[in-house]
Motif scaffolding. Structure first.
Motif, PDB file in Angstrom:
ATOM      1  N   ARG B  11      51.823  37.036  43.413  1.00 42.47           N
ATOM      2  CA  ARG B  11      50.345  36.966  43.331  1.00 42.47           C
ATOM      3  C   ARG B  11      49.867  35.571  43.783  1.00 42.47           C
ATOM      4  NH1 ARG B  11      45.220  38.653  43.560  1.00 42.47           N
ATOM      5  NH2 ARG B  11      43.907  37.963  41.842  1.00 42.47           N
ATOM      6  N   VAL B  12      50.541  34.522  43.281  1.00 40.19           N
ATOM      7  CA  VAL B  12      50.163  33.147  43.650  1.00 40.19           C
ATOM      8  C   VAL B  12      50.328  32.950  45.163  1.00 40.19           C
ATOM      9  CG1 VAL B  12      50.825  30.703  43.413  1.00 40.19           C
ATOM     10  CG2 VAL B  12      50.676  32.169  41.375  1.00 40.19           C
ATOM     11  N   ARG B  13      51.455  33.419  45.689  1.00 46.71           N
ATOM     12  CA  ARG B  13      51.715  33.274  47.135  1.00 46.71           C
ATOM     13  C   ARG B  13      50.613  33.962  47.942  1.00 46.71           C
ATOM     14  NH1 ARG B  13      57.614  34.214  48.736  1.00 46.71           N
ATOM     15  NH2 ARG B  13      57.694  31.978  48.343  1.00 46.71           N
ATOM     16  N   GLN B  14      50.247  35.177  47.522  1.00 46.94           N
ATOM     17  CA  GLN B  14      49.224  35.936  48.256  1.00 46.94           C
ATOM     18  C   GLN B  14      47.870  35.218  48.202  1.00 46.94           C
ATOM     19  OE1 GLN B  14      50.035  38.674  50.189  1.00 46.94           O
ATOM     20  NE2 GLN B  14      48.025  38.070  50.960  1.00 46.94           N
ATOM     21  N   LEU B  15      47.506  34.739  47.003  1.00 46.08           N
ATOM     22  CA  LEU B  15      46.234  34.027  46.861  1.00 46.08           C
ATOM     23  C   LEU B  15      46.209  32.775  47.738  1.00 46.08           C
ATOM     24  CD1 LEU B  15      45.693  34.347  42.998  1.00 46.08           C
ATOM     25  CD2 LEU B  15      44.119  35.207  44.750  1.00 46.08           C
ATOM     26  N   ARG B  16      47.331  32.063  47.751  1.00 48.92           N
ATOM     27  CA  ARG B  16      47.420  30.820  48.540  1.00 48.92           C
ATOM     28  C   ARG B  16      47.295  31.140  50.037  1.00 48.92           C
ATOM     29  NH1 ARG B  16      51.281  28.810  51.390  1.00 48.92           N
ATOM     30  NH2 ARG B  16      53.034  29.900  50.385  1.00 48.92           N
ATOM     31  N   ARG B  17      47.992  32.191  50.474  1.00 47.62           N
ATOM     32  CA  ARG B  17      47.943  32.581  51.901  1.00 47.62           C
ATOM     33  C   ARG B  17      46.536  33.054  52.267  1.00 47.62           C
ATOM     34  NH1 ARG B  17      53.948  35.443  52.453  1.00 47.62           N
ATOM     35  NH2 ARG B  17      55.091  33.489  52.877  1.00 47.62           N
ATOM     36  N   ASP B  18      45.929  33.828  51.354  1.00 51.01           N
ATOM     37  CA  ASP B  18      44.556  34.277  51.608  1.00 51.01           C
ATOM     38  C   ASP B  18      43.624  33.082  51.784  1.00 51.01           C
ATOM     39  OD1 ASP B  18      45.524  36.840  51.342  1.00 51.01           O
ATOM     40  OD2 ASP B  18      44.615  37.209  49.358  1.00 51.01           O
ATOM     41  N   ALA B  19      43.925  32.012  51.054  1.00 57.36           N
ATOM     42  CA  ALA B  19      43.097  30.805  51.136  1.00 57.36           C
ATOM     43  C   ALA B  19      43.460  29.965  52.359  1.00 57.36           C
ATOM     44  CB  ALA B  19      43.258  29.978  49.858  1.00 57.36           C
ATOM     45  N   GLY B  20      44.542  30.366  53.057  1.00 58.08           N
ATOM     46  CA  GLY B  20      44.941  29.646  54.274  1.00 58.08           C
ATOM     47  C   GLY B  20      45.458  28.242  53.999  1.00 58.08           C
ATOM     48  N   VAL B  21      46.111  28.045  52.856  1.00 64.26           N
ATOM     49  CA  VAL B  21      46.601  26.714  52.467  1.00 64.26           C
ATOM     50  C   VAL B  21      48.132  26.726  52.484  1.00 64.26           C
ATOM     51  CG1 VAL B  21      46.526  24.949  50.655  1.00 64.26           C
ATOM     52  CG2 VAL B  21      44.579  26.502  50.961  1.00 64.26           C
ATOM     53  N   SER B  22      48.699  25.637  52.985  1.00 66.44           N
ATOM     54  CA  SER B  22      50.162  25.566  52.992  1.00 66.44           C
ATOM     55  C   SER B  22      50.665  25.335  51.563  1.00 66.44           C
ATOM     56  CB  SER B  22      50.625  24.394  53.869  1.00 66.44           C
ATOM     57  OG  SER B  22      50.328  23.156  53.214  1.00 66.44           O
ATOM     58  N   GLU B  53      46.693  27.457  33.698  1.00 63.20           N
ATOM     59  CA  GLU B  53      45.314  26.962  33.683  1.00 63.20           C
ATOM     60  C   GLU B  53      45.055  26.099  34.922  1.00 63.20           C
ATOM     61  OE1 GLU B  53      44.408  24.513  30.187  1.00 63.20           O
ATOM     62  OE2 GLU B  53      42.429  25.453  30.152  1.00 63.20           O
ATOM     63  N   ARG B  54      46.025  25.244  35.261  1.00 62.13           N
ATOM     64  CA  ARG B  54      45.875  24.356  36.413  1.00 62.13           C
ATOM     65  C   ARG B  54      45.823  25.147  37.727  1.00 62.13           C
ATOM     66  NH1 ARG B  54      49.808  19.263  37.257  1.00 62.13           N
ATOM     67  NH2 ARG B  54      49.812  19.293  34.986  1.00 62.13           N
ATOM     68  N   LEU B  55      46.688  26.181  37.839  1.00 59.40           N
ATOM     69  CA  LEU B  55      46.692  27.017  39.057  1.00 59.40           C
ATOM     70  C   LEU B  55      45.335  27.703  39.238  1.00 59.40           C
ATOM     71  CD1 LEU B  55      50.114  28.924  39.140  1.00 59.40           C
ATOM     72  CD2 LEU B  55      49.245  27.338  40.853  1.00 59.40           C
ATOM     73  N   ALA B  56      44.843  28.316  38.161  1.00 64.03           N
ATOM     74  CA  ALA B  56      43.560  29.040  38.253  1.00 64.03           C
ATOM     75  C   ALA B  56      42.449  28.071  38.663  1.00 64.03           C
ATOM     76  CB  ALA B  56      43.228  29.700  36.910  1.00 64.03           C
ATOM     77  N   PHE B  59      42.700  27.245  42.315  1.00 62.50           N
ATOM     78  CA  PHE B  59      42.227  28.346  43.170  1.00 62.50           C
ATOM     79  C   PHE B  59      40.719  28.546  43.015  1.00 62.50           C
ATOM     80  CE2 PHE B  59      45.730  30.051  45.333  1.00 62.50           C
ATOM     81  CZ  PHE B  59      46.830  30.281  44.513  1.00 62.50           C
ATOM     82  N   GLY B  60      40.159  28.000  41.945  1.00 62.15           N
ATOM     83  CA  GLY B  60      38.731  28.181  41.669  1.00 62.15           C
ATOM     84  C   GLY B  60      38.412  29.582  41.180  1.00 62.15           C
ATOM     85  N   ILE B  61      39.350  30.171  40.440  1.00 61.62           N
ATOM     86  CA  ILE B  61      39.161  31.516  39.891  1.00 61.62           C
ATOM     87  C   ILE B  61      39.458  31.496  38.391  1.00 61.62           C
ATOM     88  CG2 ILE B  61      39.749  32.673  42.071  1.00 61.62           C
ATOM     89  CD1 ILE B  61      42.559  33.211  40.967  1.00 61.62           C
ATOM     90  N   THR B  62      39.112  32.601  37.688  1.00 59.49           N
ATOM     91  CA  THR B  62      39.430  32.684  36.259  1.00 59.49           C
ATOM     92  C   THR B  62      40.918  33.016  36.091  1.00 59.49           C
ATOM     93  OG1 THR B  62      39.039  35.064  36.119  1.00 59.49           O
ATOM     94  CG2 THR B  62      37.125  33.593  35.784  1.00 59.49           C
ATOM     95  N   VAL B  63      41.423  32.777  34.875  1.00 64.24           N
ATOM     96  CA  VAL B  63      42.818  33.132  34.605  1.00 64.24           C
ATOM     97  C   VAL B  63      42.974  34.654  34.667  1.00 64.24           C
ATOM     98  CG1 VAL B  63      44.652  33.035  32.859  1.00 64.24           C
ATOM     99  CG2 VAL B  63      43.200  31.041  33.254  1.00 64.24           C
ATOM    100  N   GLU B  64      41.938  35.370  34.208  1.00 64.82           N
ATOM    101  CA  GLU B  64      41.980  36.833  34.305  1.00 64.82           C
ATOM    102  C   GLU B  64      42.154  37.265  35.769  1.00 64.82           C
ATOM    103  OE1 GLU B  64      38.571  38.886  32.663  1.00 64.82           O
ATOM    104  OE2 GLU B  64      39.117  40.757  33.657  1.00 64.82           O
ATOM    105  N   ASP B  65      41.422  36.593  36.687  1.00 60.53           N
ATOM    106  CA  ASP B  65      41.566  36.924  38.113  1.00 60.53           C
ATOM    107  C   ASP B  65      42.983  36.626  38.594  1.00 60.53           C
ATOM    108  OD1 ASP B  65      38.997  37.792  38.484  1.00 60.53           O
ATOM    109  OD2 ASP B  65      38.220  35.805  39.072  1.00 60.53           O
ATOM    110  N   LEU B  66      43.526  35.525  38.100  1.00 60.06           N
ATOM    111  CA  LEU B  66      44.862  35.115  38.524  1.00 60.06           C
ATOM    112  C   LEU B  66      45.891  36.207  38.176  1.00 60.06           C
ATOM    113  CD1 LEU B  66      46.509  32.795  39.791  1.00 60.06           C
ATOM    114  CD2 LEU B  66      46.663  31.751  37.514  1.00 60.06           C
TER     115      LEU B  66
END
Lengths: 70, 70
Positions: B11-22, B53-56, B59-66
Motif C-alpha cells: 500500500r505504501v509503495r503504491q501511494l508513493r508511486r502514485d505521488a511520483g516520489v522516489s 503516524e509519520r507516514l500518513a 503522504f498528507g492523508i489520514t491513517v484510515e486512508d493509509l
C-alpha cells in the motif's frame, strides 16, 4: 490533535466496550498481558503492525475499520 | 491472506508511486533512512504507531486512508 497512540487507544477501548468485553477477557483473547492491553488503551504503547493485526482479528474487523476516523 | 506487514508495504509503495516520489526522496521527507523505507515497502518492517503516524502525515492523508482496503 492528540497523538495517534492516544486516539488509537480510545478507539480500541470504545470497540471493546461496544462488544461488552472486559479488558481482562479481551487481553486473553488477543494473547496480550492485561497490563499491556491497559497501556494500549491508555495510549502509552507504541503498538506494531503485528499487534494491530492481532487486535483487528480479535475484534473480527478489518484493519481499516480499526482505524476508522483516525 | 498475506501478513499485514506485506499488505501495508504494498500500500505504501503504491501511494508513493502514485505521488511520483522516489523511495529515497520519500524516506527523506519522512525522516527515515532509505534502507528502512525499503524494508517498510518489502513488508519486513514491523512498523509502530509512531511510524504509521509519520507516514500518513508525509503522504498528507489520514491513517484510515493509509489502511484503506487492508
Amino acid at each position: 490533535m492528540e497523538t495517534l497512540r492516544k486516539r488509537f487507544g480510545e478507539r480500541v477501548r470504545q470497540l471493546r466496550r461496544d462488544a461488552g468485553v472486559s479488558q481482562e477477557d479481551f487481553a486473553d483473547k488477543c494473547g496480550f498481558a492485561r497490563s499491556y492491553m491497559s497501556r494500549i488503551e491508555r495510549g502509552t504503547s507504541n503498538l506494531s503492525l503485528d499487534g494491530i493485526e492481532r487486535l483487528a482479528a480479535s475484534f473480527g474487523i478489518t484493519v481499516e475499520d480499526l482505524f476508522r476516523g483516525l
